[in-house]
Design a protein around this motif. Sequence first.
Motif, short mmCIF file in Angstrom:
data_model
loop_
_atom_site.label_atom_id
_atom_site.label_comp_id
_atom_site.label_asym_id
_atom_site.label_seq_id
_atom_site.Cartn_x
_atom_site.Cartn_y
_atom_site.Cartn_z
N ASP A 66 29.59 27.13 40.45
CA ASP A 66 29.86 25.90 39.70
C ASP A 66 30.48 24.84 40.60
O ASP A 66 30.16 23.65 40.52
N PHE A 71 23.83 25.25 40.05
CA PHE A 71 23.09 25.16 38.80
C PHE A 71 22.70 23.71 38.49
O PHE A 71 21.58 23.45 38.03
N ARG A 75 18.75 22.26 38.17
CA ARG A 75 18.28 21.50 37.01
C ARG A 75 17.85 20.09 37.41
O ARG A 75 16.96 19.51 36.78
N VAL A 88 17.88 29.59 36.67
CA VAL A 88 19.31 29.77 36.41
C VAL A 88 19.57 31.14 35.80
O VAL A 88 20.50 31.85 36.20
#
Length: 248
Positions: A66, A71, A75, A88
């Motif tokens: 994170d 991630f 995206r 993911v």
Amino acid sequence: GLSQERGGSVFAVMRDESALGQFQRRTVDSILDFVELVESTNERLNRPIAVHPSNPLKAWCTAWLDEVGLFREIRRMEKDEETAENRVRSIVDLLDSMDPDFVPADRPAADRLHRFLEHISLDRERDEEDEAGDAVTLITVHSCKGLEFPHVFIAGVEDGLIPHARSKVEGTLDEERRLFYVAITRAQKTLAMSHCKNRRKFGEQIPCHPSPFLKEIPEELIVHGNEAEPASEEAVLDFFANLKASLE
């Protein structure tokens, strides 16, 4: 390169700002940011885990991913939302397996990560030993090039999978056709292909259609179920020779 000239590792050169004078300032800053990330991650990996969740390594790795924005980047880069979420989920599935119960939960993350990597390495070695016997090999189309098997089964020969749905948008249909050629030419004796009438997606039954590539195979080479005798070897060889010539 610089590492050979200075007799050190690439990372050692990256840590030495005086050795980076030939690069533009923006590039140097990016290199130094990367060095700082590696060193801070290494330091954090070797701290004892203060909190003891049920999955300490998974929690550590999830927080780190994170922080570096993996991630978010997946995206952002993927044009297709479903593909992005599948990527993911694959990473999340890996994270779910990262806490072997034979490592004490209070050990530093580096120890737990080392044991996890050692564990999956041993699993891979066992798999390779098993492959030496009489077994079925599960393999993707992308990774089967150069291999051959007596009998090959290709599942999911459907429009949207073979060729992939994105190929029509990205203009890579010819590359998908080459991949299909690679897949069907792995068979030494028999080749069986299947496709679904429907697939469940997002809780709904979605109709499927056979791959358009199937129409490019001469009908006389195809046996539907138990309807006829297999095509002759000569006819099969002629078909593959012509198909190969069309791809060159």
